[in-house]
Design an enzyme around this catalytic site. Structure first.
Site, PDB file in Angstrom:
ATOM      1  N   ARG A 153       0.823  -1.211   0.000  1.00 50.81           N
ATOM      2  CA  ARG A 153       0.000   0.000   0.000  1.00 50.81           C
ATOM      3  C   ARG A 153       0.860   1.265   0.000  1.00 50.81           C
ATOM      4  O   ARG A 153       0.637   2.190  -0.780  1.00 50.81           O
ATOM      5  CB  ARG A 153      -0.911   0.002   1.232  1.00 50.81           C
ATOM      6  CG  ARG A 153      -2.033  -1.019   1.214  1.00 50.81           C
ATOM      7  CD  ARG A 153      -2.853  -0.894   2.492  1.00 50.81           C
ATOM      8  NE  ARG A 153      -4.017  -1.757   2.481  1.00 50.81           N
ATOM      9  CZ  ARG A 153      -4.022  -3.011   2.920  1.00 50.81           C
ATOM     10  NH1 ARG A 153      -2.877  -3.548   3.366  1.00 50.81           N
ATOM     11  NH2 ARG A 153      -5.117  -3.743   2.901  1.00 50.81           N
ATOM     12  N   ASP A 173       9.649  -6.412  -6.012  1.00 55.85           N
ATOM     13  CA  ASP A 173       8.719  -7.045  -5.081  1.00 55.85           C
ATOM     14  C   ASP A 173       8.379  -8.422  -5.628  1.00 55.85           C
ATOM     15  O   ASP A 173       7.685  -8.534  -6.640  1.00 55.85           O
ATOM     16  CB  ASP A 173       7.448  -6.206  -4.930  1.00 55.85           C
ATOM     17  CG  ASP A 173       6.539  -6.714  -3.812  1.00 55.85           C
ATOM     18  OD1 ASP A 173       6.516  -7.938  -3.588  1.00 55.85           O
ATOM     19  OD2 ASP A 173       5.862  -5.886  -3.169  1.00 55.85           O
ATOM     20  N   ALA A 234      10.042   2.398   6.643  1.00 56.55           N
ATOM     21  CA  ALA A 234       9.361   1.111   6.831  1.00 56.55           C
ATOM     22  C   ALA A 234       9.690   0.509   8.193  1.00 56.55           C
ATOM     23  O   ALA A 234       8.902   0.624   9.136  1.00 56.55           O
ATOM     24  CB  ALA A 234       9.738   0.158   5.710  1.00 56.55           C
ATOM     25  N   ASP A 259      13.472   7.334   9.071  1.00 53.55           N
ATOM     26  CA  ASP A 259      12.447   7.559  10.096  1.00 53.55           C
ATOM     27  C   ASP A 259      12.384   6.405  11.087  1.00 53.55           C
ATOM     28  O   ASP A 259      11.718   6.509  12.119  1.00 53.55           O
ATOM     29  CB  ASP A 259      11.082   7.743   9.421  1.00 53.55           C
ATOM     30  CG  ASP A 259       9.991   8.125  10.409  1.00 53.55           C
ATOM     31  OD1 ASP A 259      10.201   9.085  11.175  1.00 53.55           O
ATOM     32  OD2 ASP A 259       8.929   7.464  10.414  1.00 53.55           O
ATOM     33  N   GLU A 264      15.290   1.823  18.886  1.00 52.37           N
ATOM     34  CA  GLU A 264      14.584   3.091  19.091  1.00 52.37           C
ATOM     35  C   GLU A 264      14.288   3.276  20.574  1.00 52.37           C
ATOM     36  O   GLU A 264      13.836   2.329  21.227  1.00 52.37           O
ATOM     37  CB  GLU A 264      13.289   3.100  18.275  1.00 52.37           C
ATOM     38  CG  GLU A 264      13.530   3.057  16.766  1.00 52.37           C
ATOM     39  CD  GLU A 264      12.251   3.150  15.941  1.00 52.37           C
ATOM     40  OE1 GLU A 264      11.168   3.315  16.544  1.00 52.37           O
ATOM     41  OE2 GLU A 264      12.336   3.078  14.717  1.00 52.37           O
ATOM     42  N   HIS A 283      10.588   8.315  14.064  1.00 52.45           N
ATOM     43  CA  HIS A 283       9.480   7.399  13.746  1.00 52.45           C
ATOM     44  C   HIS A 283       8.151   8.156  13.666  1.00 52.45           C
ATOM     45  O   HIS A 283       7.196   7.884  14.404  1.00 52.45           O
ATOM     46  CB  HIS A 283       9.386   6.283  14.793  1.00 52.45           C
ATOM     47  CG  HIS A 283       8.778   5.025  14.239  1.00 52.45           C
ATOM     48  ND1 HIS A 283       9.173   3.762  14.635  1.00 52.45           N
ATOM     49  CD2 HIS A 283       7.795   4.823  13.317  1.00 52.45           C
ATOM     50  CE1 HIS A 283       8.458   2.849  13.992  1.00 52.45           C
ATOM     51  NE2 HIS A 283       7.604   3.481  13.195  1.00 52.45           N
ATOM     52  N   ALA A 286       3.548   7.606  10.890  1.00 52.15           N
ATOM     53  CA  ALA A 286       2.104   7.559  11.137  1.00 52.15           C
ATOM     54  C   ALA A 286       1.637   8.675  12.054  1.00 52.15           C
ATOM     55  O   ALA A 286       0.493   8.657  12.507  1.00 52.15           O
ATOM     56  CB  ALA A 286       1.731   6.204  11.737  1.00 52.15           C
TER      57      ALA A 286
END
Length: 374
Positions: A153, A173, A234, A259, A264, A283, A286
């Site tokens: 997506r 892919d 990702a 990111d 982390e 990160h 989102a």
């Protein structure tokens, strides 16, 4: 009848919480910031557990969840959930694959622009009361080749944006069909090396698995086109960070924008902190109001479907199960469950009889106490 209990261990949007608690069909408890020991003590009465990326759902937590039926990850990746243990215990693991697609694709494209035009470095330079225009010459996206590793997506949405900027998109892919690639207007390559050698920019959009860990290691970074720019929104672990830092210092990689990281928060001694021409964000893929609301609602609806209807959607460890299919196979599942319970009860009874028989035999072997003896 007492409604099933749901524990929210990481904060989700209020609309997601409201969706879970709608019509009081579920009893919802929110307790964020718990460590593993605290979760192990708290989880036994709960039927569902909701997390984002902060809480690690370990084997110990899953084994302590005597009533646990479903773990919901309000996001895409589930590498903070022990999926193998969950599957072994019959716990459904759900994610919310659609909620943050646009947010993450837009962040990846923002980083693509930043690494092309050195925007963060130029901003920092001006804020430091400097005006070094000559040090911040960038490159255009137009007529450049973007290599996308993973065309799910988010990779697909990123490709659409890149094409609108006049970029040529090459995709790797193994699960993407040629028909789907044509519909996305991307060129599909069979080998990753074919993408690496020709791309001006590379963006990663694959899950983190044993096969994809360090998919860009030192050897593959050496195969890239000199001066390539790399973006990763990702999963940390897809890139060998030490090898990337070295490639940045040597000029093999002209810039990188990351990111996500292997550890982390990013450790203070990470080689990436001192690497040149690198953009680092904590990160944020989102982290938009729209994405947080979407993933909260999406995971809430999926959990309600499992607990209240018995239907499964967006599961990562078993096939989706809709209401029509459930109506057909439901009686067989219930019969199988009864067989399992009967088998367990039979084994317990057999062990109990065996223990009683052994105890009786042991009693007969003990000689009676003779009169006058101690």
């Amino acid at each position: 009848m007492t409604p099933p209990k749901v524990l929210i261990a990481d904060s989700i949007s209020q609309r997601g919480v409201d969706e879970l608690a709608r019509e009081n069909a579920l009893e919802v408890t929110t307790k964020a910031g718990l460590n593993e020991r605290e979760l192990v003590e708290l989880i036994p009465p709960f039927s569902a557990l909701v997390v984002r990326s902060q809480t690690k759902v370990t084997a110990e937590i899953l084994n302590a969840g005597n009533k646990l039926r479903v773990v919901g990850r309000a996001g895409v990746g589930v590498d903070n959930v022990d999926v193998e243990t969950a599957t072994r215990r019959g716990v459904v693991v759900l994610n919310a694959p659609g909620g943050n697609t646009i947010s993450t694709a837009e962040h990846a494209f923002s980083l693509l622009l930043c690494v092309a035009r050195k925007i963060p470095q130029a901003d920092a330079n001006v804020r430091s009361k400097n005006w070094d225009k000559k040090n911040f010459e960038g490159v255009e996206l137009y007529n450049k080749t973007l290599g996308v590793i993973g065309m799910g997506r988010i990779g697909s949405e990123l490709s659409r944006r890149a094409i609108s900027f006049g970029m040529r998109v090459v995709a790797y892919d193994p699960y993407l069909s040629a028909t789907r690639a044509r519909s996305l207007q991307v060129e599909l390559v069979d080998e990753l090396d074919d993408l690496l050698t020709g791309a001006d920019f590379i963006s990663l959009h694959t899950p983190l698995t044993a096969e994809t860990r360090h998919i860009l290691d030192a050897a593959r970074l050496r195969k890239t086109k000199r001066g390539v720019r790399i973006i990763n929104c990702a999963r940390g672990g897809l890139i060998d960070e030490a090898a990337l830092a070295q490639a940045l210092r040597e000029g093999q990689v002209a810039g990188a924008a990351l990111d996500v990281f292997e550890i982390e928060p990013l450790p203070a001694d990470s080689p990436l902190r001192g690497a040149p021409n690198v953009v680092l964000t904590p990160h944020l893929g989102a982290s938009t109001a729209e994405a947080q609301e979407s993933v909260g609602i999406e995971i809430a609806q999926s959990i309600r479907a499992v607990l209240l209807e018995g239907t499964i959607r967006n599961a990562v460890n078993m096939p989706n199960l809709d209401a029509k299919t459930l109506a057909i196979i439901g009686p067989h599942l219930r019969f199988g469950e009864k067989l399992v319970n009967f088998s367990r009860k039979s084994r317990r009874n057999a062990r109990s009889r065996s223990t009683s028989t052994t105890a009786a035999r042991s009693t007969r072997l003990i000689p009676p106490r003779l009169p006058g003896r101690c």
